[in-house]
Design a protein around this motif. Structure first.
Motif, PDB file in Angstrom:
ATOM      1  N   TRP A 193      55.549  15.831  49.350  1.00 54.50           N
ATOM      2  CA  TRP A 193      56.385  16.293  47.898  1.00 54.50           C
ATOM      3  C   TRP A 193      57.175  17.457  48.896  1.00 54.50           C
ATOM      4  CZ3 TRP A 193      55.670  12.595  44.495  1.00 54.50           C
ATOM      5  CH2 TRP A 193      56.464  11.039  44.316  1.00 54.50           C
ATOM      6  N   ARG A 194      55.721  17.978  48.532  1.00 51.83           N
ATOM      7  CA  ARG A 194      55.182  19.500  48.328  1.00 51.83           C
ATOM      8  C   ARG A 194      55.965  20.508  49.746  1.00 51.83           C
ATOM      9  NH1 ARG A 194      51.055  22.532  45.935  1.00 51.83           N
ATOM     10  NH2 ARG A 194      49.577  20.876  44.849  1.00 51.83           N
ATOM     11  N   VAL A 195      55.160  20.286  50.842  1.00 50.67           N
ATOM     12  CA  VAL A 195      56.258  20.013  51.822  1.00 50.67           C
ATOM     13  C   VAL A 195      58.263  20.699  51.320  1.00 50.67           C
ATOM     14  CG1 VAL A 195      57.155  20.573  54.179  1.00 50.67           C
ATOM     15  CG2 VAL A 195      54.461  20.040  53.766  1.00 50.67           C
ATOM     16  N   GLN A 196      58.722  19.880  50.873  1.00 51.10           N
ATOM     17  CA  GLN A 196      59.925  19.627  50.587  1.00 51.10           C
ATOM     18  C   GLN A 196      60.411  20.698  49.664  1.00 51.10           C
ATOM     19  OE1 GLN A 196      60.450  15.577  50.361  1.00 51.10           O
ATOM     20  NE2 GLN A 196      61.250  14.984  51.910  1.00 51.10           N
ATOM     21  N   VAL A 197      59.841  20.793  48.528  1.00 54.08           N
ATOM     22  CA  VAL A 197      59.938  21.619  47.521  1.00 54.08           C
ATOM     23  C   VAL A 197      59.591  22.678  47.813  1.00 54.08           C
ATOM     24  CG1 VAL A 197      59.222  22.308  44.784  1.00 54.08           C
ATOM     25  CG2 VAL A 197      59.342  20.014  45.843  1.00 54.08           C
ATOM     26  N   GLN A 198      58.396  23.635  48.646  1.00 53.31           N
ATOM     27  CA  GLN A 198      58.502  25.057  49.094  1.00 53.31           C
ATOM     28  C   GLN A 198      59.827  25.373  50.551  1.00 53.31           C
ATOM     29  OE1 GLN A 198      54.295  24.346  50.930  1.00 53.31           O
ATOM     30  NE2 GLN A 198      53.514  24.951  49.198  1.00 53.31           N
ATOM     31  N   LYS A 199      59.673  23.919  51.183  1.00 55.14           N
ATOM     32  CA  LYS A 199      60.919  24.226  51.585  1.00 55.14           C
ATOM     33  C   LYS A 199      62.433  24.967  50.763  1.00 55.14           C
ATOM     34  CE  LYS A 199      60.095  22.237  56.107  1.00 55.14           C
ATOM     35  NZ  LYS A 199      60.678  21.369  57.295  1.00 55.14           N
ATOM     36  N   MET A 200      62.820  24.222  49.797  1.00 52.90           N
ATOM     37  CA  MET A 200      63.897  24.056  49.028  1.00 52.90           C
ATOM     38  C   MET A 200      63.583  25.498  48.560  1.00 52.90           C
ATOM     39  SD  MET A 200      64.618  21.178  46.106  1.00 52.90           S
ATOM     40  CE  MET A 200      65.681  21.242  44.467  1.00 52.90           C
ATOM     41  N   LYS A 201      62.379  25.697  47.722  1.00 54.65           N
ATOM     42  CA  LYS A 201      62.157  26.707  46.695  1.00 54.65           C
ATOM     43  C   LYS A 201      63.120  28.307  47.909  1.00 54.65           C
ATOM     44  CE  LYS A 201      58.995  29.822  43.807  1.00 54.65           C
ATOM     45  NZ  LYS A 201      57.578  29.172  43.591  1.00 54.65           N
ATOM     46  N   ALA A 202      62.204  28.029  49.139  1.00 55.27           N
ATOM     47  CA  ALA A 202      62.652  29.273  50.390  1.00 55.27           C
ATOM     48  C   ALA A 202      64.309  29.331  49.900  1.00 55.27           C
ATOM     49  CB  ALA A 202      61.442  28.646  51.346  1.00 55.27           C
ATOM     50  N   ILE A 203      65.143  28.483  50.229  1.00 57.62           N
ATOM     51  CA  ILE A 203      66.317  28.238  50.736  1.00 57.62           C
ATOM     52  C   ILE A 203      66.434  28.806  49.508  1.00 57.62           C
ATOM     53  CG2 ILE A 203      68.031  26.964  51.641  1.00 57.62           C
ATOM     54  CD1 ILE A 203      66.195  24.552  52.577  1.00 57.62           C
ATOM     55  N   TYR A 204      66.715  28.781  48.519  1.00 57.88           N
ATOM     56  CA  TYR A 204      67.143  29.313  47.359  1.00 57.88           C
ATOM     57  C   TYR A 204      66.702  31.034  46.764  1.00 57.88           C
ATOM     58  CZ  TYR A 204      69.364  24.502  45.468  1.00 57.88           C
ATOM     59  OH  TYR A 204      69.887  23.476  45.776  1.00 57.88           O
ATOM     60  N   LEU A 205      65.955  31.035  47.585  1.00 65.49           N
ATOM     61  CA  LEU A 205      65.159  32.583  47.128  1.00 65.49           C
ATOM     62  C   LEU A 205      66.328  32.924  48.503  1.00 65.49           C
ATOM     63  CD1 LEU A 205      61.855  32.194  47.074  1.00 65.49           C
ATOM     64  CD2 LEU A 205      63.489  32.952  44.943  1.00 65.49           C
ATOM     65  N   VAL A 206      66.601  32.571  49.611  1.00 67.37           N
ATOM     66  CA  VAL A 206      67.584  33.175  50.622  1.00 67.37           C
ATOM     67  C   VAL A 206      68.332  33.396  50.053  1.00 67.37           C
ATOM     68  CG1 VAL A 206      68.436  32.914  53.008  1.00 67.37           C
ATOM     69  CG2 VAL A 206      65.582  32.465  52.450  1.00 67.37           C
ATOM     70  N   LEU A 207      69.206  32.296  49.095  1.00 67.56           N
ATOM     71  CA  LEU A 207      70.482  32.199  49.071  1.00 67.56           C
ATOM     72  C   LEU A 207      71.055  33.505  47.501  1.00 67.56           C
ATOM     73  CD1 LEU A 207      71.029  28.034  48.564  1.00 67.56           C
ATOM     74  CD2 LEU A 207      72.108  29.541  50.339  1.00 67.56           C
ATOM     75  N   ASN A 208      69.345  33.746  46.945  1.00 65.64           N
ATOM     76  CA  ASN A 208      69.886  34.733  46.144  1.00 65.64           C
ATOM     77  C   ASN A 208      69.804  35.908  46.736  1.00 65.64           C
ATOM     78  OD1 ASN A 208      70.263  32.966  43.243  1.00 65.64           O
ATOM     79  ND2 ASN A 208      67.385  33.519  43.486  1.00 65.64           N
ATOM     80  N   GLN A 209      69.623  36.207  47.716  1.00 63.25           N
ATOM     81  CA  GLN A 209      70.106  37.502  48.360  1.00 63.25           C
ATOM     82  C   GLN A 209      70.850  37.426  48.963  1.00 63.25           C
ATOM     83  OE1 GLN A 209      67.154  37.105  51.339  1.00 63.25           O
ATOM     84  NE2 GLN A 209      65.070  37.832  50.528  1.00 63.25           N
ATOM     85  N   CYS A 210      71.844  36.412  49.101  1.00 68.44           N
ATOM     86  CA  CYS A 210      73.621  36.845  49.698  1.00 68.44           C
ATOM     87  C   CYS A 210      74.484  37.107  48.128  1.00 68.44           C
ATOM     88  CB  CYS A 210      74.046  35.043  50.020  1.00 68.44           C
ATOM     89  SG  CYS A 210      72.701  34.582  51.273  1.00 68.44           S
ATOM     90  N   SER A 211      75.484  37.584  48.964  1.00 65.91           N
ATOM     91  CA  SER A 211      76.583  37.965  47.954  1.00 65.91           C
ATOM     92  C   SER A 211      77.778  37.667  47.836  1.00 65.91           C
ATOM     93  CB  SER A 211      76.776  39.646  48.156  1.00 65.91           C
ATOM     94  OG  SER A 211      77.643  39.591  47.759  1.00 65.91           O
ATOM     95  N   PHE A 212      78.710  36.863  47.141  1.00 68.71           N
ATOM     96  CA  PHE A 212      79.899  36.510  46.811  1.00 68.71           C
ATOM     97  C   PHE A 212      81.199  37.216  47.445  1.00 68.71           C
ATOM     98  CE2 PHE A 212      77.560  33.389  44.953  1.00 68.71           C
ATOM     99  CZ  PHE A 212      78.238  31.734  45.122  1.00 68.71           C
ATOM    100  N   ASP A 213      81.660  36.523  47.636  1.00 65.46           N
ATOM    101  CA  ASP A 213      82.926  37.721  48.565  1.00 65.46           C
ATOM    102  C   ASP A 213      83.513  37.410  47.456  1.00 65.46           C
ATOM    103  OD1 ASP A 213      83.723  34.379  48.484  1.00 65.46           O
ATOM    104  OD2 ASP A 213      85.446  34.869  50.229  1.00 65.46           O
TER     105      ASP A 213
END
Length: 833
Positions: free
Chosen positions: A298-318
């Motif tokens: 669970w810890r590894v899964q949630v860490q990956k999940m959080k990292a993905i959303y942090l990356v998505l926060n760096q993206c911009s919508f068209d």
């Protein structure tokens, strides 16, 4: 391994991610570790980004996991590492993980709370039982005649009531019983006496078994007190004082029969509570087993999940709000893998629209990517400690693989010491897959382990230079027969016994026929270890060797700069920088190397006494003079030296003014204007000047388009002036700096000889059984001192000096080191290895 000689080509690219499949695509890219994402929302607060709710949800789950881990540690369990790396959970699986983790946390809280309540209740019952048992001893039977009374008055005066009269005054005497912390007994006793003025009888006794303190959790031996008093007001005072001292007060039955019934009831309650507590402990163990099994994953899964959303926060919508756009730095050779990862992520999410990657031009300097393996990682880390290579600059690491261990070995040359170092590194290399070695907690050990291949080569090269110096623990080894013959010298000189008695040192003349039969096959002749001028000979040899190797090393660094000039299409620097630098270096210090070899070749033992001094010739070269007492090495030496000095001096103005004047002339040349045309911004809030809208002409011209900032001639001139002064003065100081090879080699040899003479030689004094016994502790001391002083301290000293020679004397000839590393978004920490 990729290109080790130069960093890989890295490009700026855009990822177009469909909203439904963006999470899966980023997850797939994170598993592969190919891209470094750039933040397209630098001015947006982290609390105002689109996926901040998902990030907070992950943080809440991490708090739950922290609570579960603390409970595991409190139970004495260590969570096992995750056996395999699970993928980031999808939305439905993340909800399941959140529900199950919260359910387990709630169960743990309830079970832990119930267990604490049961333990507290059981502790109170046991304390009450001990209080009744100890009180029964005081109140049931009168004290025997002639024996000291158990109860004790609280002063030196006689108590009001004799304990032996309790059975006669049972109706009027009351009791207060309980337990108190042992640290508070003295103060409690003193305050009782002062407050009640002796109208009580108090007895204190330690509890037979220690019990847990609910406040601190420690196991202590409580003190049972039994206080008999007469009067209701005294009783109220006693109870108030007991409350102030946090005493646990228990009711005390008045009759013997009621006390017996209470004890029987307490035993039954204790037995029942023990059974319930045991079942609670078993259930808690079952819950903890579930937590220990699921928590690592669970810890590894949630860490990956959080990292993905942090990356998505760096993206911009068209502008249509249907597509996420990300900017990434990507190695060009991995673009096909990136596209494959996006295709795989779109397929896993079930999206019908495929995501794609598009390369875009930019005028920014890309990050540096040099792929390494377990062998080259140690050498690359040495270079990166000085500074990360600029983009596509020549990488010194592959050359340091040979030059660094070799320069270290010149200062550490000893067959025995090098062999010990080699065997130690070989053991680490052969056992490198052992988890015990990899997962150590000692920082110094981990540093040695990461540099095991570097230490391996350092030890191997030290063995090689040790054979050249012919030193093994400071002793010479006669691998080949000596080229010097003492018998031939004795036959020619006719040494008599009287001459030998008065001359402890004999001279071997190489000019005598048969005394010197040619050079030793490899290294230094072992007979030199017996000579009185051994140190003078080695000093001369090592000093010249240091100068020759230093100048060759610096010249190699200057030559490596050619590859930078050619690669960056700065061919003018070949004429205006490289050529003057080589002329300056070779005309002065290259000529010094020539003189050393020329003197070695021209002069033999027959005419060695009339050989001129190279140092005096070198000094006269700069003074444009000649010394009649110091004969020339070859005809026409003075004019040649004059020409070389003039060439060296003439190269300095070229080096100083060449590049600034070229840049100034190039800037003044007319240029054809470039039409940029109109460009639509792709991202929300994308302003002009960002890399997204850069044009191809800007990129190809290095950012110097028609609107680029004009070059500052004064700044260029100052930069070139600093470079010229640093190079010219550095050639002198750096050449002298390489003499540390001679100094450190001499120091290592002398320390090794002192250690052998002062320690090991004392074990060979007596050749008997006693001497054999003495040899054991002597050898132990010799081994410990050898490892501590010669291997660790001297090895560290030689390592630091070799590091300095590479950083300052070698790398500053061609290496800028002003880049920054490519930090890919990766779930695995060693993606690039």
């Amino acid at each position: 391994m990729g290109s080790l000689f130069r960093s890989e080509e890295v490009c700026l690219a855009q990822l177009f991610l469909q909203s439904a499949s963006a999470y899966s695509c980023i997850s797939e890219l994170g598993e592969r570790g190919l891209l470094e994402f750039r933040d397209l929302n630098p001015k947006v607060s982290p609390f105002q980004r689109r996926f901040v709710g998902e990030v907070r949800r992950c943080e809440e789950m991490e708090k739950t996991f922290t609570f579960l881990q603390q409970e595991l540690r409190g139970a004495g369990r260590v969570p096992a590492p995750c056996p395999e790396s699970p993928r980031a959970p999808v939305a439905r699986e993340a909800l399941r993980v959140q529900e199950q983790s919260e359910q387990l946390a709630q169960e743990l809280r309830e079970v832990t709370r119930n267990r604490a309540s049961l333990r507290g209740r059981l502790r109170d019952l046991r304390q009450y039982l001990h209080v009744l048992r100890e009180g029964q001893r005081f109140t049931s039977l009168p004290a025997p005649l002639g024996s000291p009374p158990r109860p004790r008055a609280l002063s030196e005066r006689e108590p009001i009531l004799d304990p032996s009269l309790h059975q006669h005054l049972e109706r009027k005497i009351s009791f207060v019983t309980g337990v108190i912390h042992p640290w508070r007994v003295t103060a409690f006793e003193r305050l009782l006496w002062r407050a009640c003025r002796g109208y009580l009888v108090a007895s204190f006794v330690e509890m037979p078994e220690p019990m847990e303190d609910p406040a601190s959790g420690e196991s202590i031996t409580w003190v049972i007190f039994l206080i008999s008093y007469w009067g209701e007001q005294i009783g109220q005072k006693i109870r108030k004082i007991s409350d102030c001292f946090h005493c646990q007060v228990y009711p005390y039955p008045e009759t013997e029969a009621s006390r017996t019934d209470t004890i029987t009831g307490l035993n039954g309650q204790i037995q029942d509570l023990s059974v319930v507590l045991e079942e609670t402990e078993q259930y808690l163990a079952q819950v903890l087993d579930k937590v220990a099994l699921a928590l690592p994953t669970w810890r590894v899964q949630v860490q990956k999940m959080k990292a993905i959303y942090l990356v998505l926060n760096q993206c911009s919508f068209d502008v249509t709000e249907k597509c996420l756009i990300a900017e990434v730095w990507c190695p060009v050779r991995d673009l096909t893998q990136v596209q494959d990862a996006l295709r795989q992520g779109s397929y896993q999410s079930g999206s019908s629209v495929e995501c794609f990657v598009q390369r875009i031009p930019t005028s920014e300097s890309p990050p540096t990517l040099i792929r390494t393996n377990k062998f080259t990682a140690g050498f690359q880390s040495i270079v990166d400690a000085y500074g990360v290579a600029s983009y596509q600059e020549v990488n010194p690491a592959p050359y340091a693989i040979i030059t660094f261990p070799f320069i270290f070995a010149i200062m550490f040359g000893d067959v025995g010491h090098g062999l010990l170092m080699f065997l130690f590194a070989l053991w680490m290399v052969l056992c490198e897959d052992s988890p015990r070695l990899r997962q150590g907690t000692n920082e110094i050990w981990l540093m040695f382990f990461e540099g095991r291949y570097l230490i391996l080569l350092m030890g191997a090269f030290s063995v090689y230079t040790g054979f050249i110096y012919n030193e093994c623990f400071s002793k010479a080894t006669a691998i080949f027969p000596s080229a010097w013959s003492v018998a031939a010298m004795a036959n020619h000189s006719s040494w008599s016994s009287a001459y030998l008695a008065t001359h402890p040192s004999l001279t071997l003349d190489p000019n005598v026929t048969g005394v010197f039969r040619g050079p030793y096959p490899f290294g230094i002749d072992p007979i030199w270890s017996l000579a009185t001028n051994h140190l003078n000979f080695l000093n001369s040899f090592k000093m010249k060797m240091s100068v020759v190797l230093g100048i060759v090393h610096m010249g190699f660094g200057v030559v490596l700069g050619v590859f930078n000039h050619v690669h960056f299409k700065q061919r003018h620097r070949l004429v205006l920088e490289f050529l003057p630098e080589m002329i300056f270096l070779l005309a002065l210090f290259g000529y010094l190397v020539f003189l050393i070899f020329y003197k070695w070749i021209k002069y033999s033992a027959a005419d060695s006494r009339v050989a001129p001094s190279i140092l005096i010739h070198f000094i006269d070269m700069f003074l444009f003079t000649s010394n009649a007492e110091n004969l020339p090495l070859y005809p026409g030496q003075v004019p040649v030296q004059t020409v070389l000095v003039v060439l060296a001096l003439a190269s300095v103005p070229v080096l100083l003014l060449g590049t600034p004047l070229y840049q100034w002339c190039r800037q003044r040349a007319p240029r054809t204007p470039v039409s940029t045309g109109e460009q639509e911004p792709l991202l929300e809030g994308q302003g002009a000047g960002n890399s997204v809208n850069a044009i191809k002409e800007d990129v190809e011209s290095g950012g110097h388009g028609p609107d680029a900032k004009h070059l500052d001639f004064a700044e260029i001139f100052m930069h070139q002036a600093i470079h010229t002064i640093e190079y010219c003065l550095g050639c002198v100081s750096n050449t002298a700096s390489y003499l540390r090879l001679w100094a450190l080699s001499l120091a290592h040899a002398q320390l090794s000889e002192v250690l052998w003479t002062m320690v090991m030689r004392n074990g060979f004094v007596r050749l008997s059984y006693v001497g054999g016994v003495v040899l054991v502790p002597v050898f132990a001391a010799f081994a410990v001192l050898t490892v501590a002083i010669l291997l660790v301290m001297e090895g560290l000293s030689a390592f630091l000096h070799a590091l300095r020679l590479h950083w300052v004397e070698f790398q500053n000839k061609f290496y800028v080191g002003a880049g920054y590393k490519l930090c890919p978004f990766a779930f695995a920490p060693d993606t690039w290895e």
